[in-house]
Design a protein around this motif. Structure first.
Motif, PDB file in Angstrom:
ATOM      1  N   LYS A   9      33.170  49.959  70.811  1.00  0.00           N
ATOM      2  CA  LYS A   9      34.387  49.786  71.615  1.00  0.00           C
ATOM      3  C   LYS A   9      35.507  50.671  71.079  1.00  0.00           C
ATOM      4  N   ASN A  10      35.690  50.674  69.759  1.00  0.00           N
ATOM      5  CA  ASN A  10      36.727  51.514  69.148  1.00  0.00           C
ATOM      6  C   ASN A  10      36.446  52.998  69.368  1.00  0.00           C
ATOM      7  N   LEU A  11      35.200  53.390  69.203  1.00  0.00           N
ATOM      8  CA  LEU A  11      34.814  54.782  69.417  1.00  0.00           C
ATOM      9  C   LEU A  11      35.037  55.188  70.870  1.00  0.00           C
ATOM     10  N   ARG A  12      34.599  54.361  71.788  1.00  0.00           N
ATOM     11  CA  ARG A  12      34.749  54.669  73.217  1.00  0.00           C
ATOM     12  C   ARG A  12      36.217  54.693  73.627  1.00  0.00           C
ATOM     13  N   ALA A  13      37.061  53.881  72.995  1.00  0.00           N
ATOM     14  CA  ALA A  13      38.495  53.903  73.296  1.00  0.00           C
ATOM     15  C   ALA A  13      39.098  55.263  72.955  1.00  0.00           C
ATOM     16  N   LYS A  14      38.508  55.946  71.978  1.00  0.00           N
ATOM     17  CA  LYS A  14      39.010  57.243  71.546  1.00  0.00           C
ATOM     18  C   LYS A  14      38.420  58.401  72.335  1.00  0.00           C
ATOM     19  N   ILE A  15      37.154  58.310  72.707  1.00  0.00           N
ATOM     20  CA  ILE A  15      36.493  59.462  73.339  1.00  0.00           C
ATOM     21  C   ILE A  15      36.079  59.237  74.784  1.00  0.00           C
ATOM     22  N   GLY A  16      36.261  58.050  75.291  1.00  0.00           N
ATOM     23  CA  GLY A  16      35.875  57.779  76.673  1.00  0.00           C
ATOM     24  C   GLY A  16      34.365  57.722  76.827  1.00  0.00           C
ATOM     25  N   LYS A 100      27.759  57.876  77.861  1.00  0.00           N
ATOM     26  CA  LYS A 100      26.607  58.765  77.718  1.00  0.00           C
ATOM     27  C   LYS A 100      26.238  58.877  76.245  1.00  0.00           C
ATOM     28  N   ALA A 101      24.923  59.005  75.981  1.00  0.00           N
ATOM     29  CA  ALA A 101      24.469  59.117  74.596  1.00  0.00           C
ATOM     30  C   ALA A 101      23.160  59.882  74.518  1.00  0.00           C
ATOM     31  N   GLN A 102      22.987  60.545  73.398  1.00  0.00           N
ATOM     32  CA  GLN A 102      21.691  61.096  73.010  1.00  0.00           C
ATOM     33  C   GLN A 102      21.173  60.137  71.942  1.00  0.00           C
ATOM     34  N   ILE A 103      20.007  59.547  72.196  1.00  0.00           N
ATOM     35  CA  ILE A 103      19.450  58.555  71.278  1.00  0.00           C
ATOM     36  C   ILE A 103      18.401  59.212  70.392  1.00  0.00           C
TER      37      ILE A 103
END
Length: 160
Positions: A9-16, A100-103
């Protein structure tokens, strides 16, 4: 896992929704005669397809402890990792949220050491040993690749 949820959540708040690299782990648990593996029906798929038990690896965790935790949380099974099947690093996904992610995924074989099969009803809605012949239909291309490798007996695969 709250720590992991907060991290993302914190990461996504910064990078969308931009693509990030995430590390995941999945576990293959065979039946006694190694003709079937324990698979799960996932709550995040509306299709009648299977998934290999597993999940994302949070910060300060390891493949081994993450797969032990995932089996316990999702199916009430105590397992221990016994060997590495392979690694796949070319899987890209867009989640329903638009993230979006590369797993980078690691597939481990695990052995049951305790517990009894009870699905959590949250992430996992059903679980059963599914025969490897014919190869079951999996819920995404990464899991399909992995189950194809297991069914063919291809240990040590590395797909980049």
């Amino acid at each position: 896992m709250v720590v992991m949820e907060n991290y993302f959540k914190n990461l996504r708040a910064k990078i969308g929704h931009d693509e990030i690299i995430m590390s995941g782990v999945a576990g293959i648990l065979f039946n006694e005669d190694r003709t079937a593996v324990l698979l799960q029906k996932r709550s995040d798929s509306s299709q009648d397809v299977w998934g290999i038990p597993g999940g994302m690896i949070p910060l300060n965790d390891t493949n081994s402890s993450a797969i032990i935790r995932e089996f316990k949380e999702e199916m009430n099974l105590d397992v221990k990792p016994v060997s590495l099947w392979g690694v796949q690093s070319d899987f890209h996904i867009e989640f329903p949220s638009g993230d979006k992610a590369q797993i980078i995924g690691t597939l481990l074989e695990v052995e049951k050491i305790g517990g009894s099969l009870v699905v959590d009803g949250d992430e996992t809605t059903d679980a059963e040993f599914v025969p490897l012949n014919p190869v079951p239909t999996m819920y995404n291309t990464q899991h399909q690749y992995w189950i194809d490798q297991v069914a063919a007996g291809n240990r040590g695969f590395f797909k980049n």
